[in-house]
Design an enzyme around this catalytic site. Structure first.
Site, short mmCIF file in Angstrom:
data_model
loop_
_atom_site.label_atom_id
_atom_site.label_comp_id
_atom_site.label_asym_id
_atom_site.label_seq_id
_atom_site.Cartn_x
_atom_site.Cartn_y
_atom_site.Cartn_z
N HIS A 124 7.72 3.77 -0.67
CA HIS A 124 7.77 2.53 0.17
C HIS A 124 6.32 1.89 -0.16
O HIS A 124 5.21 2.68 -0.26
CB HIS A 124 8.07 3.01 1.56
CG HIS A 124 7.86 2.07 2.33
ND1 HIS A 124 8.87 0.97 2.57
CD2 HIS A 124 7.10 1.53 3.51
CE1 HIS A 124 8.58 0.06 3.53
NE2 HIS A 124 7.45 0.60 4.37
N CYS A 184 10.35 -4.14 -0.07
CA CYS A 184 8.74 -3.80 0.54
C CYS A 184 7.91 -4.09 -0.45
O CYS A 184 6.81 -4.71 -0.08
CB CYS A 184 8.97 -2.32 0.86
SG CYS A 184 9.07 -1.12 -0.04
#
Length: 969
Positions: free
Chosen positions: A814, A452
């Site tokens: 994330h 990510c």
């Protein structure tokens, strides 16, 4: 004596007198009696027990029967014969039918006085046959519970051999037809008690005869896997809970190795099984975990995934019913916590969770509070696991804001102990579960395993329209392989029909060599490396091309006079001027360096208090115009600078001086770099004379956005001011002055001497805490302005992208990205009306600047990390890409090479073919779901009438299709 007893019971005497007379009859049982007198007393006792119309008669019959059976065993054995019992079971007694529970209770009463012997063996043999016959007739739960009590206390009556297997199978069949026809809580509890007693009999049989387990479960599987029939009773769940876990492997293999069982049947079976187990109050979800986990290994994985997605909402809706809430919550926890390869199951529940929380809050605190707290804990776990969806989670966090928040250790424990270690690799081919491109028209990027950090950066670069257009216009070049891969990636993001594309080729080409495969990395570090690679690659390519052209055309080529800047320098390159003034001789040393991003450290608390506290703080040189926003996490290590426009005098002794403990910042390669920001004074300049500033302010005010940061909060301009503030070089950090030829105290000032087209700001949130010797993340609130003004030729910048880090560590968490396009070419067009998007790997959704601004207030661990600002077109100098914007405006979209166009066209056709194949595959098992009992239809419908019969209300007994008995049982 029997006539006297009957006369007493029907006499008008008081109950006290009747009890005295009955006592005398019982005492007479101790006296010797002939056979006829004994039989007469046993017959009248039997009649009173079975047909008595009052409690006194029934109790008297029981007492007399027990007394005479006890004191006259021989006569009782003759009376309680095989013929008598057979006639009782097959013909009934008086007005009682053969399926009367009183007959079973009477048999249970008599068997305890039957002596061991030949007659007893005959009775037990008869009952073994008769109980099998009775079970085959599918009696109701109450009769079965009485029969289970009889057999549990008289195991000699349980069939043996092959009849035992048949008995277990038929008992499972009977359980499958149990129904609770009442909605009253007492009746429901009685029903549950009956079910538990019957399933308890099976448990005892299985413990004694393990060979009967598999045939019983095969029968159960046949019941729940048969399509096109009435849904079997949820009571079947009580059977499965007693299967020994150690036998589950063999059971699953035997059930699934049958080639005659289709996927549709398996889908139906697991759908029914999973939806049933949640109603069992004391059910332990570990068994469900074991069953489904083992089935995963033998089923098509797509089928297994669809099962959980289909059942999650069905199970969740049962939380409305307190009586089944405990088991339901246990199963729901298992389903969500083990479904960690995709957020689909959790996200399916999001619209319904606030309604559930509101309903539970209205309940009695004792019944709803425990469920609320466990539900909130589960929600925090899922948000921790699937971060990056602030637009979806804001209503959720608002709903549970008053409930306890679990600590990170607890969250990790729950996620770790429930995750399937193999699920990621097994289920990866089936996700993302997107059938078409999102309605935004934008395309996502597949996460290739903690990538990510790359996806968020690539989306930010793609949404930097000037840079994207310039990349797309480049001609194919063998000397720029990475840039060509970026061009190809951008082309697919622009023209692919897929909802998301895989950047695997680009990842392989752009991966920093020190990054560990599969590990979370720092997006800022990756961005620096990527831009540096692209910059150096273009420089190398130009040198190669120049040598080739010179070898063919001579030493000088006129069209190559503009060799000074690469595309990266034109788009992201700026310059910093470091001005160091010796406080002894006042000699000034100047040093200029290039940068592609500014890394902004956080001022220590005490410095911030001195600098920004009180009313005497001077005006800030960096201004924010319009609304401001959120947190920002960062990990960068590049101390940037600025040079003043006029000569500065050395510090005066009366000016405040604060010594700051050095802050350790993690370096780009994991090394620790030390920043020593010591505070001397503020850099002040008046910049309000710029023509575009008032226009920008007015547009922000007109849009209704706030124009000031909240009291006590930091903003991006604060961090830039701290970055640009003078630094005192003293003590161990003295400056070597060439004029003095010695170490001297000095003042170092940094300025942005040349503004870039795109200003990239990295907020240094990841630091190393020397006190506890641990890495930590600074989660202080930071407001991000929509419009920013730099003190270099009064440059005005508009916010275009924000990369957000969700988590508390640089090694985990994330990344996702907010970005917008369509900023326009002048101040009046660059307002907050531009469309914002949220890029979260494969998912792309519409968003807003309000979401950017509020993300940290709802999700404290989600903080802005890397900011992209685009310079207003009217402010760009010769370094800006006006030629690019003009070309796009004049000629439209940039041309693509024939090879890329053919590759995109071929991939789009392949995607359509994949969709058709998937639709055909799903058609084989989805019909099974549509025929299964979707009793939760209407759950969550937009109906203001909570009492309507078509939806599940917040409590049991809503009536109609929402009634408890019809929906749950």
């Amino acid at each position: 004596m029997d006539k006297i007893l009957e006369a007493v019971l029907v006499s008008p005497y008081s109950n006290a007198v009747k009890h005295g007379l009955i006592r005398r009859v019982l005492e007479a049982a101790k006296e010797p009696l002939d056979r006829q007198q004994c039989w007469s007393m046993l017959e009248v006792a039997t009649k009173l027990f079975l047909l008595g119309d009052t409690k006194l008669k029934r109790d008297t019959g029981k007492e007399v029967f027990e007394a005479y059976a006890h004191h006259h065993p021989k006569e009782f054995e003759e009376f309680f014969s095989v013929r008598f019992i057979l006639n009782l079971l097959q013909e009934g007694y008086g007005t009682l039918g053969t399926k009367s529970l009183k007959i079973i209770e009477y048999l249970h009463l008599g068997l305890q006085y039957l002596l061991q012997g030949s007659s007893a063996d005959e009775v037990f043999s008869l009952l073994q046959t008769e109980v099998l016959r009775m079970v085959c007739e599918r009696p109701g739960p109450k009769f079965c519970a009485g029969l289970a009590k009889l057999l549990s206390q008289n195991p000699q009556c349980i069939p043996t051999g092959k009849q035992l297997t048949l008995f277990c199978q038929q008992l499972v069949r009977s359980i499958g037809q149990f129904q609770c026809l009442s909605e009253a809580e007492d009746d429901i509890m009685e029903f549950l008690d009956h079910v538990i007693k019957v399933s308890g009999l099976l448990q005892k049989i299985w413990r004694a005869q393990t060979s009967s387990i598999l045939p019983s479960l095969k029968e159960l599987f046949t019941i729940i896997s048969t399509t096109g029939q009435e849904t079997p009773s949820n009571a079947l769940a009580s059977v499965v809970q007693f299967v020994p876990v150690e036998l589950m492997d063999g059971v699953i293999k035997n059930l699934t190795n049958d080639d005659s069982i289709s996927d549709a049947q398996m889908m139906t079976a697991i759908n029914r099984f999973s939806s049933q187990v949640s109603w069992l109050k004391n059910y332990i979800a570990g068994l469900l975990h074991t069953v489904l986990r083992k089935l995963i290994k033998v089923l098509r994985l797509s089928v297994s995934a669809e099962i959980k997605l289909t059942l999650c909402l069905q199970v969740f809706s049962k939380l409305y019913y307190p009586i089944v809430r405990e088991g339901t919550l246990s199963v729901l926890k298992y389903m969500l916590l083990s479904f960690q390869h995709s957020p689909d199951a959790f996200h399916m529940l999001l619209p319904h969770i606030p309604k559930m929380v509101a309903a539970l809050c209205k309940e009695d605190p004792k019944s709803g509070r425990s469920c609320l707290e466990q539900l909130a804990e589960l929600i925090h776990c899922m948000i921790f696991r699937f971060s990056g969806f602030p637009d979806l989670y804001e209503p959720l966090m608002e709903a549970i804001k008053d409930l306890p928040v679990p600590n990170e250790e607890r969250v990790k424990q729950l996620l770790g102990q429930n995750a399937w270690t193999s699920q990621k690799n097994e289920l990866a081919p089936f996700y993302p579960r997107l059938a078409a491109k999102s309605n935004t028209g934008r395309i996502g990027l597949v996460n290739l395993g903690n990538t990510c950090y790359m996806n968020s950066v690539l989306q930010a670069l793609f949404m930097a329209s000037d840079f994207r257009q310039a990349v797309m216009y480049l001609k194919e070049s063998d000397s720029q392989p990475l840039m060509m891969k970026l061009q190809r990636l951008f082309a697919f993001l622009e023209h692919s029909q897929r909802p998301a594309i895989s950047p695997d080729n680009f990842l392989a080409a752009s991966w920093p060599p020190w990054f560990s495969p599969g590990a979370q990395q720092d997006c800022s570090e990756y961005l620096k490396y990527l831009l540096d690679r692209l910059h150096e690659e273009e420089k190398t390519g130009r040198r190669i091309n120049l040598k080739l052209r010179r070898s063919n055309s001579g030493p000088y080529i006129e069209e190559y006079q503009d060799f000074g800047k690469t595309l990266i320098e034109k788009m992201f390159g700026g310059k910093l001027m470091t001005n160091t003034c010796c406080l002894c001789c006042h000699n000034i040393s100047l040093r200029e360096e290039a940068f592609t991003d500014l890394s902004l450290a956080f001022p220590p608390p005490q410095k911030a208090a001195v600098r920004y506290g009180g009313s005497t703080s001077p005006a800030l040189p960096i201004e924010e115009i319009g609304p401001k926003s959120t947190h920002s996490p960062l990990k960068s290590q590049n101390r940037m600078c600025r040079s003043p426009k006029r000569q500065r005098s050395p510090l005066k002794s009366e000016q405040p001086y604060v010594h700051i403990v050095p802050i350790e910042i993690l370096g780009s390669h994991g090394k620790v770099e030390t920043e020593r920001p010591t505070f001397s004074r503020q850099y002040t300049e008046e910049l309000e004379d710029h023509d575009g500033i008032e226009d920008a302010k007015n547009s922000a005010i007109a849009s209704g956005e706030q124009t000031h940061a909240a009291d006590g909060s930091r903003s991006v301009p604060d961090l830039i001011n701290f970055f640009l503030s003078p630094e005192m070089l003293t003590g161990d950090n003295k400056y070597y002055c060439e004029m003095c030829a010695s170490l001297q105290d000095a003042e170092k000032v940094v300025e942005v001497s040349e503004a870039p087209c795109y200003l990239i700001l990295t907020l240094l949130r990841f630091s190393f805490d020397l006190k506890v010797m641990k890495r930590r993340k600074i989660i202080d609130n930071v407001y991000v302005p929509l419009v920013l003004k730099l003190p270099v030729r009064v440059s005005v910048y508009d916010l275009c992208s924000v990369v957000v880090h969700s988590g508390i560590s640089s090694e985990s968490g994330h990344y996702y990205c907010y970005a917008r396009e369509g900023l326009g070419t002048n101040e009046s067009q660059a307002d907050s009306g531009s469309q914002w998007y949220l890029f979260n790997d494969t998912r792309v959704s519409f968003s807003s600047f309000e979401s950017v601004s509020n993300v940290t207030s709802y999700l404290p661990k989600d903080t802005a990390y890397v900011l992209f600002y685009r310079q207003r077109t009217s402010q760009r100098g010769t370094a800006g890409p006006q030629h690019t914007s003009g070309a796009v405006k004049q000629y439209g979209e940039p041309p693509l090479s024939k090879e890329i166009m053919e590759a995109i066209s071929k991939d789009n056709i392949q995607y359509l073919q994949e969709q058709e194949r998937e639709a055909r595959n799903r058609a084989t098992y989805i019909p099974a779901l549509s025929r299964s009992p979707m009793w939760w239809r209407g759950f969550g419908d937009d109906d203001d009438n909570e009492g309507s019969s078509g939806s599940c209300g917040p409590a049991a007994g809503g009536g109609g299709s929402g009634s408890f008995s019809r929906l749950v049982f």
